[in-house]
Design a protein around this motif. Structure first.
Motif, PDB file in Angstrom:
ATOM      1  N   MET A 138       0.841  -1.195   0.000  1.00  0.00           N
ATOM      2  CA  MET A 138       0.000   0.000   0.000  1.00  0.00           C
ATOM      3  C   MET A 138       0.881   1.253   0.000  1.00  0.00           C
ATOM      4  SD  MET A 138      -2.864  -1.728   0.247  1.00  0.00           S
ATOM      5  CE  MET A 138      -4.003  -0.359   0.309  1.00  0.00           C
ATOM      6  N   GLY A 139       0.369   2.333  -0.578  1.00  0.00           N
ATOM      7  CA  GLY A 139       1.012   3.638  -0.494  1.00  0.00           C
ATOM      8  C   GLY A 139       2.457   3.637  -0.958  1.00  0.00           C
TER       9      GLY A 139
ATOM     10  N   TRP B 208       8.029  -4.537 -18.217  1.00  0.00           N
ATOM     11  CA  TRP B 208       6.896  -4.504 -19.147  1.00  0.00           C
ATOM     12  C   TRP B 208       6.852  -5.756 -20.019  1.00  0.00           C
ATOM     13  CZ3 TRP B 208       2.995  -1.285 -18.880  1.00  0.00           C
ATOM     14  CH2 TRP B 208       2.150  -1.105 -19.973  1.00  0.00           C
ATOM     15  N   GLY B 209       5.692  -6.380 -20.101  1.00  0.00           N
ATOM     16  CA  GLY B 209       5.561  -7.569 -20.931  1.00  0.00           C
ATOM     17  C   GLY B 209       5.423  -8.823 -20.079  1.00  0.00           C
TER      18      GLY B 209
ATOM     19  N   ASN C 237       3.844 -10.869 -16.756  1.00  0.00           N
ATOM     20  CA  ASN C 237       2.540 -10.862 -16.083  1.00  0.00           C
ATOM     21  C   ASN C 237       2.734 -10.494 -14.610  1.00  0.00           C
ATOM     22  OD1 ASN C 237      -0.059 -11.240 -15.268  1.00  0.00           O
ATOM     23  ND2 ASN C 237      -0.213 -13.375 -15.928  1.00  0.00           N
TER      24      ASN C 237
ATOM     25  N   LYS D 129      -3.478  -3.803  -4.330  1.00  0.00           N
ATOM     26  CA  LYS D 129      -3.485  -2.787  -3.268  1.00  0.00           C
ATOM     27  C   LYS D 129      -4.753  -2.935  -2.444  1.00  0.00           C
ATOM     28  CE  LYS D 129      -0.492   0.235  -5.859  1.00  0.00           C
ATOM     29  NZ  LYS D 129      -0.100   1.571  -6.301  1.00  0.00           N
TER      30      LYS D 129
ATOM     31  N   ILE E   8       1.018   5.075 -20.655  1.00  0.00           N
ATOM     32  CA  ILE E   8       0.714   3.892 -19.844  1.00  0.00           C
ATOM     33  C   ILE E   8       1.975   3.138 -19.416  1.00  0.00           C
ATOM     34  CG2 ILE E   8       0.275   2.445 -21.910  1.00  0.00           C
ATOM     35  CD1 ILE E   8      -1.988   1.088 -20.219  1.00  0.00           C
TER      36      ILE E   8
ATOM     37  N   LYS F 195       1.793  11.822  -7.869  1.00  0.00           N
ATOM     38  CA  LYS F 195       0.517  12.084  -7.183  1.00  0.00           C
ATOM     39  C   LYS F 195       0.636  11.761  -5.696  1.00  0.00           C
ATOM     40  CE  LYS F 195      -2.657   9.028  -6.569  1.00  0.00           C
ATOM     41  NZ  LYS F 195      -2.912   9.115  -5.114  1.00  0.00           N
TER      42      LYS F 195
ATOM     43  N   PRO G 170      -3.098   5.763 -23.445  1.00  0.00           N
ATOM     44  CA  PRO G 170      -4.156   6.330 -24.280  1.00  0.00           C
ATOM     45  C   PRO G 170      -5.536   6.476 -23.622  1.00  0.00           C
ATOM     46  CG  PRO G 170      -3.816   4.037 -24.876  1.00  0.00           C
ATOM     47  CD  PRO G 170      -2.779   4.372 -23.848  1.00  0.00           C
ATOM     48  N   GLU G 171      -5.813   5.869 -22.468  1.00  0.00           N
ATOM     49  CA  GLU G 171      -7.160   5.951 -21.903  1.00  0.00           C
ATOM     50  C   GLU G 171      -7.614   7.407 -21.726  1.00  0.00           C
ATOM     51  OE1 GLU G 171      -9.699   4.177 -21.472  1.00  0.00           O
ATOM     52  OE2 GLU G 171     -10.870   5.150 -19.916  1.00  0.00           O
TER      53      GLU G 171
ATOM     54  N   ASP H 228      -7.098   9.902 -23.430  1.00  0.00           N
ATOM     55  CA  ASP H 228      -7.509  10.503 -24.705  1.00  0.00           C
ATOM     56  C   ASP H 228      -9.012  10.357 -24.921  1.00  0.00           C
ATOM     57  OD1 ASP H 228      -4.837  10.751 -24.995  1.00  0.00           O
ATOM     58  OD2 ASP H 228      -4.632   9.372 -26.685  1.00  0.00           O
TER      59      ASP H 228
ATOM     60  N   VAL I 181       4.308   4.435 -31.067  1.00  0.00           N
ATOM     61  CA  VAL I 181       2.896   4.816 -31.033  1.00  0.00           C
ATOM     62  C   VAL I 181       2.578   5.643 -29.791  1.00  0.00           C
ATOM     63  CG1 VAL I 181       0.552   3.918 -30.855  1.00  0.00           C
ATOM     64  CG2 VAL I 181       2.150   2.864 -32.434  1.00  0.00           C
ATOM     65  N   HIS I 182       3.032   5.183 -28.640  1.00  0.00           N
ATOM     66  CA  HIS I 182       2.711   5.914 -27.408  1.00  0.00           C
ATOM     67  C   HIS I 182       3.462   7.245 -27.320  1.00  0.00           C
ATOM     68  CE1 HIS I 182       1.256   1.852 -26.427  1.00  0.00           C
ATOM     69  NE2 HIS I 182       0.386   2.476 -25.662  1.00  0.00           N
TER      70      HIS I 182
ATOM     71  N   TYR J  99       4.251   9.066 -29.849  1.00  0.00           N
ATOM     72  CA  TYR J  99       3.511   9.924 -30.790  1.00  0.00           C
ATOM     73  C   TYR J  99       2.244  10.473 -30.139  1.00  0.00           C
ATOM     74  CZ  TYR J  99       0.845  11.262 -34.931  1.00  0.00           C
ATOM     75  OH  TYR J  99       0.101  11.953 -35.835  1.00  0.00           O
ATOM     76  N   LEU J 100       1.520   9.578 -29.466  1.00  0.00           N
ATOM     77  CA  LEU J 100       0.273   9.982 -28.810  1.00  0.00           C
ATOM     78  C   LEU J 100       0.530  11.013 -27.719  1.00  0.00           C
ATOM     79  CD1 LEU J 100      -1.947   6.825 -28.363  1.00  0.00           C
ATOM     80  CD2 LEU J 100      -2.536   8.974 -29.489  1.00  0.00           C
TER      81      LEU J 100
END
Lengths: 327, 327
Positions: A46-47, A61-62, A64, A69, A196, A206, A223-224, A226, A251-252, A254-255
């Protein structure tokens, strides 16, 4: 600069070794065998301890890697999973419930903590624990927890180069951005856009804004974002925009440039934070340190103590007596 | 009340039937067999389509349901998974990339859409698609998408009682809360607290605030928020607090009451939204409708059109030409 940030490079190396040197694959706890190829890795915490899972998931990344939390661990987690239970204090009820619940169900569990009940409960059952050095508060001990987990996971997965992720820390410490960004954010709600694949940097920022600067903040992940958050730029609100720009894939990247353009079309209250480093791990460590420094500077501007987090103490007091939920 | 909210009960029933009546287990696409027990279900989709996954995961709490809001699908997803690709328009590039990538890798995929490229690409390969009725915009077509997915999943899992989740919709429509809550929020950044088991209500509300009211919003999920977001109440900010109170389990319900107490100790700018219904599904559908109405009222107070989302159009235009990222 207080709060121990200048110790991060040394602590990173030391903590990686602590995890690496634990001979994890040789361990057995009753019928639970740690010498296996996990089909997934559940990182629970947590936290300031939980964000370690987010950074590890982005860095590896990639694979599993599941971030949990909450109390207990999901019902479907079984002996093919490895659970890493991270609690700086070792007293986090949510994480203790999860770790013990997992062990009871025959799932291999490793603890990462400075001590406390998590360490004693796991050690009492013969389960492995990495004890990391202390810091001023959990969030200031990020390298201690993060690199210990990476050291542990190096027994099962290929870990990105650690050296670069340590050398970029010096760049963050020497940056002049924190003072400027703190002045920019004062009096406003920060709205943080990030891709992401580097989302942990945004969540870490945050959390640091919450705890150190006593400031609420919006995280918007592309992208969410967006498809929803981005629309909010159409009206003037008491927010200031931070764009976290890094390198993930074409892609990301660029976005993210497109998001930056759109936000700048509607508002001039935009600052861009460019992450340093070539791996996701380096970028996340650099961003966590740089933006942590922003949150400390912002606390200074508000004239408040970054370390005090009274509402958390009240809530911890309230849950001390309760029992773990049944699954 | 425009925007089709009064049609939700009828659309919910119809859409559930559409999903239920598709004879999913009899389908084969080349060597891909849909008659199996999925080890997990990946629901992929963005924005107003993606939130369907969040609601389903909360409603079927305890099952291994993975929400994916990005291009492609994770590398480790294989033929033991079922992928549900949800795109209202059928033109969402992220979701199309994911669905085709999954099929290519031998993973069973079902589409849920009003038509578009997603429908034609999947149908062209013999893969199942549920075509749902249209609405004013994706987010206003929530029951069309949500209940179609529940109907589909009823071939594999036990679905909670649908009837109650439809009858509570009438209560939401008749509530006087939306007008009051919209006035309360005007000019501020909403900060929404919700328990983890009902988190989709908070995210849906945030998305509706973003798109309908052009308003940024903070989502704070308990217990994680107890370790960071909650600290922000220590200073006065241009935010107003919404506490979403529902029924999940004793521990989380207790924690939410504690959060409510703490926030009210620091601020008087707090409103509590009590969810109706006994199942998580009912509570989430009730909350989605009630708080959707708040977002529409808030748009009226700002004198803006809830349906227009110009920055999304700009971003969609920008990604139309790009290729799916390689895995």
């Amino acid at each position: 600069m207080p709060y121990g940030y200048e110790e991060w490079p040394k602590l990173s190396l030391e903590s990686f070794k602590l995890g690496r040197e634990l001979n994890l694959r040789s361990i057995k706890v009753g019928s639970i065998n740690y010498d296996f190829e996990p089909s997934n890795i559940v990182i629970t915490g947590m936290g300031g301890s939980g964000i370690v899972g987010d950074i590890v998931r982005d860095s590896l990344w990639g694979h599993n890697i599941i971030i949990h939390k909450d109390f207990n661990i999901p019902k479907w987690v079984d002996s093919r999973s490895l659970v890493v239970a991270v609690s700086y204090s070792g007293e986090t009820l949510e994480t203790i419930c999860g770790a013990l619940d997992a062990l009871r169900r025959g799932v291999p569990v490793v603890g990462v903590t400075t001590g406390g009940r998590l360490a004693s409960e796991l050690e009492g059952r013969g389960a492995p624990v990495v004890k990391v050095p202390k810091a001023i508060a959990p969030r200031f001990g990020l390298p201690n927890l993060l690199y210990a987990v990476l050291g542990l996971l190096s027994h099962y997965l290929t870990i990105p180069e650690i050296d670069e992720s340590i050398s970029v820390q010096g760049d963050a410490l020497r940056s002049e951005l924190p003072g400027r960004l703190a002045s920019f954010l004062k009096g406003y709600v920060p709205m943080i856009f990030a891709p992401i694949g580097l989302q942990a940097v945004a969540y870490r920022f945050k959390n640091d804004l919450n705890e150190n600067s006593k400031t609420p903040a919006v995280v918007a992940i592309v992208p969410e974002a967006d498809h929803n958050d981005i629309v909010a730029v159409m009206l003037k609100h008491p927010v200031k925009y931070i764009i976290i720009r890094g390198r993930t894939d074409d892609v990301h990247d660029y976005l993210m440039r497109a998001v930056e353009e759109v936000v700048k079309n509607y508002s001039s209250d935009v600052e861009v934070v460019e992450l340093k480093g070539s791996s996701r791990l380096s970028q996340e460590v650099y961003g966590s340190m740089l933006l942590g420094l922003v949150s400390v500077k912002l606390a200074e501007l508000y004239g408040i103590d970054p370390v005090r987090t009274d509402p958390i103490n009240t809530l911890k007091e309230k849950i001390r007596g309760i029992n773990c939920p049944s699954n």
